[in-house]
Design a protein around this motif. Structure first.
Motif, PDB file in Angstrom:
ATOM      1  N   VAL A 129       0.763  -1.296  -0.006  1.00 25.16           N
ATOM      2  CA  VAL A 129       0.139  -0.105  -0.039  1.00 25.16           C
ATOM      3  C   VAL A 129       0.829   1.345   0.124  1.00 25.16           C
ATOM      4  N   ARG A 130       1.855   1.159   0.765  1.00 25.66           N
ATOM      5  CA  ARG A 130       2.715   2.309   0.879  1.00 25.66           C
ATOM      6  C   ARG A 130       3.438   2.520  -0.275  1.00 25.66           C
ATOM      7  N   ALA A 131       3.849   1.732  -0.900  1.00 22.75           N
ATOM      8  CA  ALA A 131       4.580   1.581  -2.402  1.00 22.75           C
ATOM      9  C   ALA A 131       3.716   1.989  -3.545  1.00 22.75           C
ATOM     10  N   GLU A 132       2.330   1.893  -3.093  1.00 28.16           N
ATOM     11  CA  GLU A 132       1.317   1.839  -4.220  1.00 28.16           C
ATOM     12  C   GLU A 132       1.384   0.990  -5.280  1.00 28.16           C
ATOM     13  N   ASP A 133       2.042  -0.141  -4.788  1.00 30.88           N
ATOM     14  CA  ASP A 133       1.988  -1.322  -5.831  1.00 30.88           C
ATOM     15  C   ASP A 133       0.662  -2.038  -5.841  1.00 30.88           C
ATOM     16  N   LYS A 134      -0.017  -1.949  -6.839  1.00 33.31           N
ATOM     17  CA  LYS A 134      -1.602  -2.346  -6.944  1.00 33.31           C
ATOM     18  C   LYS A 134      -1.497  -3.904  -7.286  1.00 33.31           C
ATOM     19  N   GLN A 135      -0.575  -4.039  -8.124  1.00 33.95           N
ATOM     20  CA  GLN A 135      -0.528  -5.534  -8.538  1.00 33.95           C
ATOM     21  C   GLN A 135      -0.142  -6.635  -7.399  1.00 33.95           C
ATOM     22  N   GLU A 136       0.879  -5.963  -6.534  1.00 32.85           N
ATOM     23  CA  GLU A 136       1.458  -6.836  -5.462  1.00 32.85           C
ATOM     24  C   GLU A 136       0.474  -6.914  -4.432  1.00 32.85           C
ATOM     25  N   PHE A 137      -0.237  -5.663  -4.022  1.00 30.39           N
ATOM     26  CA  PHE A 137      -1.456  -5.818  -3.189  1.00 30.39           C
ATOM     27  C   PHE A 137      -2.426  -6.888  -3.570  1.00 30.39           C
ATOM     28  N   HIS A 138      -2.952  -6.775  -4.852  1.00 29.78           N
ATOM     29  CA  HIS A 138      -3.874  -7.718  -5.184  1.00 29.78           C
ATOM     30  C   HIS A 138      -3.356  -9.174  -5.053  1.00 29.78           C
ATOM     31  N   ARG A 139      -1.907  -9.368  -5.457  1.00 33.22           N
ATOM     32  CA  ARG A 139      -1.528 -10.786  -5.204  1.00 33.22           C
ATOM     33  C   ARG A 139      -1.666 -11.229  -3.774  1.00 33.22           C
ATOM     34  N   LEU A 140      -1.240 -10.213  -2.764  1.00 34.78           N
ATOM     35  CA  LEU A 140      -1.178 -10.641  -1.318  1.00 34.78           C
ATOM     36  C   LEU A 140      -2.856 -10.396  -0.841  1.00 34.78           C
ATOM     37  N   ASP A 141      -3.568  -9.824  -1.236  1.00 36.21           N
ATOM     38  CA  ASP A 141      -5.019  -9.937  -1.065  1.00 36.21           C
ATOM     39  C   ASP A 141      -5.439 -11.317  -1.202  1.00 36.21           C
ATOM     40  N   ASP A 142      -5.319 -11.896  -2.478  1.00 36.48           N
ATOM     41  CA  ASP A 142      -5.653 -13.189  -2.673  1.00 36.48           C
ATOM     42  C   ASP A 142      -5.127 -14.255  -1.804  1.00 36.48           C
ATOM     43  N   LEU A 143      -3.907 -13.892  -1.440  1.00 41.61           N
ATOM     44  CA  LEU A 143      -2.820 -14.950  -0.666  1.00 41.61           C
ATOM     45  C   LEU A 143      -3.498 -14.896   0.796  1.00 41.61           C
ATOM     46  N   PHE A 144      -3.972 -13.633   1.234  1.00 45.31           N
ATOM     47  CA  PHE A 144      -4.355 -13.547   2.682  1.00 45.31           C
ATOM     48  C   PHE A 144      -5.735 -14.622   2.701  1.00 45.31           C
ATOM     49  N   HIS A 145      -6.731 -14.554   1.768  1.00 46.94           N
ATOM     50  CA  HIS A 145      -7.822 -15.221   1.770  1.00 46.94           C
ATOM     51  C   HIS A 145      -7.508 -16.543   1.467  1.00 46.94           C
ATOM     52  N   HIS A 146      -6.881 -16.677   0.647  1.00 44.10           N
ATOM     53  CA  HIS A 146      -6.170 -18.345   0.310  1.00 44.10           C
ATOM     54  C   HIS A 146      -5.740 -19.060   1.555  1.00 44.10           C
ATOM     55  N   GLU A 147      -4.817 -18.374   2.288  1.00 40.09           N
ATOM     56  CA  GLU A 147      -4.195 -18.928   3.442  1.00 40.09           C
ATOM     57  C   GLU A 147      -5.389 -19.256   4.518  1.00 40.09           C
ATOM     58  N   ILE A 148      -6.251 -18.239   4.720  1.00 38.26           N
ATOM     59  CA  ILE A 148      -7.117 -18.520   5.612  1.00 38.26           C
ATOM     60  C   ILE A 148      -7.922 -19.976   5.396  1.00 38.26           C
ATOM     61  N   CYS A 149      -8.321 -20.107   4.066  1.00 40.08           N
ATOM     62  CA  CYS A 149      -9.175 -21.154   3.706  1.00 40.08           C
ATOM     63  C   CYS A 149      -8.083 -22.527   3.869  1.00 40.08           C
ATOM     64  N   THR A 150      -6.917 -22.572   3.501  1.00 42.26           N
ATOM     65  CA  THR A 150      -6.060 -23.600   3.373  1.00 42.26           C
ATOM     66  C   THR A 150      -5.751 -23.933   5.150  1.00 42.26           C
ATOM     67  N   ARG A 151      -5.334 -22.891   5.770  1.00 48.04           N
ATOM     68  CA  ARG A 151      -5.062 -23.342   7.118  1.00 48.04           C
ATOM     69  C   ARG A 151      -6.188 -23.828   7.752  1.00 48.04           C
ATOM     70  N   ALA A 152      -7.586 -23.441   7.686  1.00 54.28           N
ATOM     71  CA  ALA A 152      -8.537 -23.669   8.367  1.00 54.28           C
ATOM     72  C   ALA A 152      -8.971 -25.073   7.568  1.00 54.28           C
ATOM     73  N   GLY A 153      -8.282 -25.629   6.872  1.00 52.93           N
ATOM     74  CA  GLY A 153      -8.603 -27.082   6.372  1.00 52.93           C
ATOM     75  C   GLY A 153      -9.617 -27.188   5.401  1.00 52.93           C
ATOM     76  N   VAL A 154     -10.070 -26.021   4.783  1.00 58.35           N
ATOM     77  CA  VAL A 154     -11.168 -26.070   3.841  1.00 58.35           C
ATOM     78  C   VAL A 154     -10.598 -25.132   2.415  1.00 58.35           C
ATOM     79  N   GLY A 155      -9.391 -25.815   2.004  1.00 60.58           N
ATOM     80  CA  GLY A 155      -8.773 -25.323   0.698  1.00 60.58           C
ATOM     81  C   GLY A 155      -9.586 -25.321  -0.306  1.00 60.58           C
ATOM     82  N   PHE A 156     -10.646 -26.448  -0.375  1.00 65.06           N
ATOM     83  CA  PHE A 156     -11.306 -26.582  -1.568  1.00 65.06           C
ATOM     84  C   PHE A 156     -12.295 -25.177  -1.761  1.00 65.06           C
TER      85      PHE A 156
END
Length: 239
Positions: A129-156
């Motif tokens: 956000v501080r670097a105004e790197d939209k592409q990287e933020f978007h990638r990390l946004d998806d990673l955050f949500h993906h990791e919650i699913c995976t770590r909660a055992g509902v990766g599907f």
């Protein structure tokens, strides 16, 4: 038409089919808006640019059309579809249902190592956000949500979300010029609720997070009206 580089070569044992590679590249460029809504795309020209035969491109076009991202009309130019507000809201409804269930599970199951890993993603998002790197933020946004699913055992669940969120992604990319910090704040709040094992609070936080697109879409449409389909009437999913 956007210049497209030939497909990268890979080791034979790990190489997806040409159709899969074409599909993945086109989907990424459509969702990132490198290929703009309403722009024309040629099967023959694309096959030449990618260094493949026309059949893989035809297969990829068919899949993208089924997902609602290409409009294929015989004897006429194939175009990238305009952004449909209805499609965005349908995608949000599906994603919300799945992610509410995900955070309810996560609030019970995530351990301290899981939570620390998610906090690390949020810290990296802050840097983006501080670097105004939209592409990287978007990638990390998806990673955050993906990791919650995976770590909660509902990766599907994430597999289902990924299949359905594309129409949201085009709007999300347009929103990042003004809404990245709001999204980051939402993630911080989601983490606070997960650490507190607050099931209802986490559910409400994810609902609020995903509902932001309702407020953003009018502003985005006003600034990018040529990329949106004409006003639609069956927007009952706005609520």
């Amino acid at each position: 038409m956007l210049e497209i580089k030939p497909l990268a070569s890979q080791e034979p044992s790990s190489r997806p089919s040409a159709a899969e590679q074409v599909f993945a590249q086109l989907q990424r460029q459509i969702l990132s808006l490198e290929l703009e809504p309403g722009s024309k795309i040629s099967e023959a020209e694309l096959a030449k640019a990618l260094g493949v035969s026309r059949q893989p491109v035809r297969d990829a076009f068919f899949r993208l059309a089924k997902l609602g991202f290409l409009l294929i009309r015989p004897q006429r130019a194939t175009t990238i579809t305009l952004i449909s507000e209805n499609a965005v809201m349908r995608a949000r409804a599906i994603r919300t249902a799945l992610e509410v269930e995900t955070v309810r599970t996560a609030a019970f199951t995530l351990n301290s190592e899981d939570l620390d890993a998610l906090e690390n993603v949020i810290e990296l998002q802050d840097v983006a956000v501080r670097a105004e790197d939209k592409q990287e933020f978007h990638r990390l946004d998806d990673l955050f949500h993906h990791e919650i699913c995976t770590r909660a055992g509902v990766g599907f669940f994430w597999d289902l979300i990924a299949e359905n969120k594309g129409h949201m992604d085009r709007v999300r990319m347009l929103s990042l010029s003004f809404a990245s910090r709001d999204a980051w704040n939402d993630h911080v709040e989601i983490m606070r609720k997960l650490r507190a094992r607050d099931v209802e609070g986490a559910s409400e936080a994810i609902r609020d997070h995903l509902s932001r697109i309702r407020q953003q879409i009018d502003r985005i449409r006003a600034a990018n009206h040529e990329w949106f389909a004409p006003e639609e009437t069956d927007l009952h999913l706005r609520g």
